[in-house]
Design a protein around this motif. Structure first.
Motif, mmCIF file in Angstrom:
data_model
loop_
_atom_site.group_PDB
_atom_site.id
_atom_site.type_symbol
_atom_site.label_atom_id
_atom_site.label_comp_id
_atom_site.label_asym_id
_atom_site.label_seq_id
_atom_site.Cartn_x
_atom_site.Cartn_y
_atom_site.Cartn_z
ATOM 1 N N LEU A 1 0.789 -1.229 0.000
ATOM 2 C CA LEU A 1 0.000 0.000 0.000
ATOM 3 C C LEU A 1 0.827 1.289 0.000
ATOM 4 C CD1 LEU A 1 -2.850 1.204 0.065
ATOM 5 C CD2 LEU A 1 -2.764 1.079 2.563
ATOM 6 N N PRO A 2 1.962 1.385 0.731
ATOM 7 C CA PRO A 2 2.719 2.644 0.718
ATOM 8 C C PRO A 2 3.276 3.017 -0.656
ATOM 9 C CG PRO A 2 3.287 1.366 2.657
ATOM 10 C CD PRO A 2 2.456 0.469 1.792
ATOM 11 N N GLY A 3 3.409 2.059 -1.572
ATOM 12 C CA GLY A 3 3.808 2.391 -2.933
ATOM 13 C C GLY A 3 5.266 2.178 -3.263
ATOM 14 N N THR A 4 5.588 2.524 -4.506
ATOM 15 C CA THR A 4 6.926 2.266 -5.052
ATOM 16 C C THR A 4 8.009 3.055 -4.334
ATOM 17 O OG1 THR A 4 6.053 1.753 -7.256
ATOM 18 C CG2 THR A 4 8.348 2.454 -7.126
ATOM 19 N N ASP A 5 7.793 4.343 -4.139
ATOM 20 C CA ASP A 5 8.837 5.168 -3.518
ATOM 21 C C ASP A 5 9.199 4.658 -2.130
ATOM 22 O OD1 ASP A 5 8.904 6.713 -5.762
ATOM 23 O OD2 ASP A 5 7.940 8.467 -4.882
ATOM 24 N N ALA A 6 8.179 4.295 -1.350
ATOM 25 C CA ALA A 6 8.435 3.787 -0.005
ATOM 26 C C ALA A 6 9.221 2.485 -0.066
ATOM 27 C CB ALA A 6 7.123 3.578 0.741
ATOM 28 N N MET A 7 8.871 1.633 -1.014
ATOM 29 C CA MET A 7 9.591 0.374 -1.159
ATOM 30 C C MET A 7 11.058 0.614 -1.502
ATOM 31 S SD MET A 7 9.064 -2.719 -3.921
ATOM 32 C CE MET A 7 9.597 -1.631 -5.237
ATOM 33 N N LEU A 8 11.307 1.502 -2.445
ATOM 34 C CA LEU A 8 12.687 1.760 -2.870
ATOM 35 C C LEU A 8 13.489 2.464 -1.779
ATOM 36 C CD1 LEU A 8 12.066 2.749 -6.597
ATOM 37 C CD2 LEU A 8 13.095 0.633 -5.735
#
Length: 265
Positions: free
Chosen positions: A177-184
């Motif tokens: 849920l937090p998205g791509t930027d958070a994952m990276l």
């Protein structure tokens, strides 16, 4: 004369899609403002049926969805009689997840006589076909891409995310849920002691397996390239024909400068 409406959310994608159309009607969901694009009409989910009639009055026959939205909070006091009859259907779909919600919304537009067109149809230049756009891949990168695609397919089957990071066959992160930027950002904090030696790994992005490709395609841009470089990865891979690339020329230039590969697989 028939007209196409851009059902716009936030971000830069609505302007890019609208730029590929002649005299589009730009309609924004209340609370979500597209970047660099004038809005002709604002609507709320609680008044979908009047919105459909307004589109008809404006000569709209086709709609396309572009931009980021989140599930809005519904105000029961705002429902009109027609839209109120759709509430059980919408709520039932929302309880099943994002994919079911999007399918329900598409179905409603189609039932009211609108054709729903995807970004690939409206603006095909935004959705690259297969090929290595820059950089060089190793055999390990190809293996990691296959592993990452398997992971994303598994995640998508339960409506979780559209991305993963793999290095030397090891999954360093998955998108939720937090998205791509958070994952990276999380990958950037993974210490070297936990990273395998050899190739730097890659970020993979793809639609969910059962996703309707006319709406909510994953999106990459120059900012994604910067995040991947900051995370210490070697490149980006995505499903060819299934991912939107904003400012592709800038993406390629940034990736080349950072020594990354870009591969539509």
């Amino acid at each position: 004369m028939s007209r196409t409406a851009v059902i716009a959310g936030a971000g830069r994608l609505p302007a890019a899609v609208a730029g590929a159309l002649e005299a589009p009607l730009v309609c924004a969901l209340d609370g979500f403002v597209p970047d660099g694009l004038a809005v002709d009409m604002v609507f709320r989910v609680e008044r979908l049926v009047p919105f459909f009639h307004a589109l008809e009055d404006a000569g709209v026959t086709t709609v396309t969805f572009a931009g980021a939205v989140q599930r809005p909070r519904l105000d029961p006091a705002l429902f009109d009689a027609g839209t109120a009859q759709l509430v059980p259907r919408l709520m039932g779909a929302m309880a099943q997840g994002d994919d079911a919600t999007l399918r329900a919304v598409i179905g409603l537009f189609e039932e009211f006589g609108f054709t729903v067109a995807g970004t690939a149809e409206i603006a095909p230049d935004l959705v690259p076909g297969a090929g290595v756009l820059c950089g060089t891949l190793s055999a390990q990168d190809e293996t990691d891409a296959e592993r990452a695609a398997t992971i994303v397919t598994a995640l998508g089957a339960v409506d979780v995310g559209q991305g993963s990071v793999v290095a030397q066959g090891l999954c360093l992160a998955v998108e939720a849920l937090p998205g791509t930027d958070a994952m990276l950002r999380g990958v950037a904090e993974v210490p070297a002691s936990l990273r395998p030696q050899g190739t730097r790994g890659l970020f993979y992005k793809a639609p969910k397996p059962a996703q309707d490709l006319r709406v909510d395609l994953p999106t990459l841009g120059p900012e994604t390239v910067a995040r991947v470089a900051e995370a210490g990865l070697g490149g980006i891979v995505w499903q060819a024909g299934g991912v939107i690339c904003l400012d592709l020329d800038r993406m390629i230039a940034a990736a080349t400068d950072a020594g990354l590969f870009l591969w539509a697989r």
